[in-house]
Design a protein around this motif. Structure first.
Motif, PDB file in Angstrom:
ATOM      1  N   TYR A 189       0.833  -1.196   0.000  1.00 52.89           N
ATOM      2  CA  TYR A 189       0.000   0.000   0.000  1.00 52.89           C
ATOM      3  C   TYR A 189       0.877   1.259   0.000  1.00 52.89           C
ATOM      4  O   TYR A 189       1.951   1.286   0.594  1.00 52.89           O
ATOM      5  N   ASP A 244      -0.256  -0.002  -4.300  1.00 52.54           N
ATOM      6  CA  ASP A 244      -1.710  -0.089  -4.302  1.00 52.54           C
ATOM      7  C   ASP A 244      -2.284   1.016  -3.409  1.00 52.54           C
ATOM      8  O   ASP A 244      -1.600   1.558  -2.555  1.00 52.54           O
ATOM      9  N   ARG A 245      -3.570   1.356  -3.621  1.00 56.10           N
ATOM     10  CA  ARG A 245      -4.277   2.341  -2.808  1.00 56.10           C
ATOM     11  C   ARG A 245      -3.586   3.702  -2.817  1.00 56.10           C
ATOM     12  O   ARG A 245      -3.452   4.373  -1.792  1.00 56.10           O
ATOM     13  N   VAL A 251      -8.655   6.632  -1.036  1.00 52.74           N
ATOM     14  CA  VAL A 251      -8.911   5.211  -0.833  1.00 52.74           C
ATOM     15  C   VAL A 251     -10.373   4.934  -0.518  1.00 52.74           C
ATOM     16  O   VAL A 251     -10.960   3.984  -1.018  1.00 52.74           O
ATOM     17  N   ASP A 259     -11.417   2.470   3.671  1.00 45.69           N
ATOM     18  CA  ASP A 259     -10.333   1.969   4.516  1.00 45.69           C
ATOM     19  C   ASP A 259      -9.949   2.971   5.607  1.00 45.69           C
ATOM     20  O   ASP A 259      -9.261   2.612   6.558  1.00 45.69           O
ATOM     21  N   HIS A 315      -5.180   4.842   5.575  1.00 42.71           N
ATOM     22  CA  HIS A 315      -4.877   4.208   4.298  1.00 42.71           C
ATOM     23  C   HIS A 315      -4.945   5.171   3.109  1.00 42.71           C
ATOM     24  O   HIS A 315      -4.709   4.755   1.974  1.00 42.71           O
ATOM     25  N   GLN A 348     -15.046   6.503  -1.971  1.00 37.30           N
ATOM     26  CA  GLN A 348     -14.272   7.239  -2.965  1.00 37.30           C
ATOM     27  C   GLN A 348     -15.146   8.259  -3.690  1.00 37.30           C
ATOM     28  O   GLN A 348     -14.713   9.381  -3.951  1.00 37.30           O
ATOM     29  N   PRO A 381      -4.697   3.222  -8.045  1.00 36.64           N
ATOM     30  CA  PRO A 381      -5.734   3.402  -7.034  1.00 36.64           C
ATOM     31  C   PRO A 381      -6.384   2.107  -6.581  1.00 36.64           C
ATOM     32  O   PRO A 381      -6.287   1.070  -7.231  1.00 36.64           O
ATOM     33  N   ARG A 382      -7.087   2.195  -5.478  1.00 32.78           N
ATOM     34  CA  ARG A 382      -7.945   1.116  -5.009  1.00 32.78           C
ATOM     35  C   ARG A 382      -9.156   1.016  -5.929  1.00 32.78           C
ATOM     36  O   ARG A 382      -9.616   2.019  -6.460  1.00 32.78           O
ATOM     37  N   GLY A 383      -9.676  -0.207  -6.119  1.00 27.99           N
ATOM     38  CA  GLY A 383     -10.914  -0.367  -6.855  1.00 27.99           C
ATOM     39  C   GLY A 383     -10.748  -1.111  -8.163  1.00 27.99           C
ATOM     40  O   GLY A 383      -9.692  -1.680  -8.462  1.00 27.99           O
TER      41      GLY A 383
END
Length: 269
Positions: free
Chosen positions: A19, A46-47, A51, A54, A58, A227, A103-105
């Protein structure tokens, strides 16, 4: 990170998947164990950026700043899943320290190249031409920037979009070119303003008479929220970018952070 550096000295091509916020804890190791020795370690962050659920710990809103200052390190931020795949392929074949933030997702569902492609290091991508404004965006900000440019077109404003997929090394030639062509630049990034992409662009254009705006995140820790909610709050969605572009074109230079109310007026910074 130190273990990866040791592997790299023995001919391996290690990828540290971690992360964005957790890599902060290894800042010294990135500098001394990897970059000082110019070892071919790939950091897959990542992330990166906003985020969401989280929570505060994060939110990956500082990685451009803390990685961009390290010598010998390439810092990249691909716009979608296909470019991410190609960036990883490029990174493991480059032979030097390389960070990829994403990004996250989920991805966007874009077409995937039949085989991975090498990307020229330091080369940005001009996704859309425009004579009135150039939006320079990186990572997850690129797609909403494209959407905002289409919305601006409905108002007879021709906005170009640059996918600044490398923050370091920066494509200074293209940035200066579009700045000269349009006279108006808007930089969009999911990162704190201090030391981010906006700072790099500002240094690039410091001796040019360009109307420049910066859309980045507050000098605060970003709170918990989805997000979608947070991108709307911090003007990182297409509507937010549209409104900030209009403010830039109509009222001159922009505030350098996203700490503005719904009318785009500065609040308490």
């Amino acid at each position: 990170v130190t273990f990866a550096a040791g592997l790299a000295t023995q001919g391996y091509k290690p990828v540290v998947a971690i992360y964005s916020t957790f890599l902060q804890r290894a800042f010294d190791q990135i500098i001394h164990d990897v970059c000082l020795q110019k070892l071919p370690v790939v950091f897959a962050l990542d992330r990166a950026g906003i985020v969401g659920e989280d929570g505060k710990t994060h939110q990956g809103t500082m990685d451009i700043s803390y990685l961009g200052l390290i010598p010998n390190l390439i810092v990249s931020s691909p716009k979608d899943e296909n470019e991410l795949r190609n960036m990883i392929f490029t990174a493991v074949n480059t032979g030097q320290p390389f960070a990829i933030r994403y990004p996250r997702g989920c991805g966007y569902g874009v077409a995937i190249d039949e085989s991975p492609q090498l990307i020229t290091i330091g080369e940005s991508e001009q996704l859309k031409q425009g004579k009135d404004l150039a939006i320079i965006a990186t990572g997850s900000a690129v797609v909403p920037a494209l959407q905002a440019a289409e919305m601006l077109g409905l108002q007879n404003i021709e906005a170009g979009v640059i996918n600044c997929r490398f923050i370091k090394p920066l494509d200074k030639a293209l940035i200066k070119q579009v700045a000269t062509e349009t006279g108006n630049i808007l930089v969009v990034e999911e990162n704190v303003s201090s030391g981010g992409l906006g700072s790099c662009v500002a240094l690039t254009l410091h001796n040019m008479d360009i109307n420049t705006g910066y859309l980045s995140l507050d000098d605060n820790f970003i709170e918990h929220g989805s997000q979608k909610q947070l991108r709307e709050k911090y003007y990182m969605d297409s509507t937010g970018i549209l409104n900030r572009a209009l403010l830039l074109l109509q009222g001159g230079k922009e505030p350098k952070t996203a700490a503005c109310d719904k009318q785009g007026m500065r609040t308490g910074i």
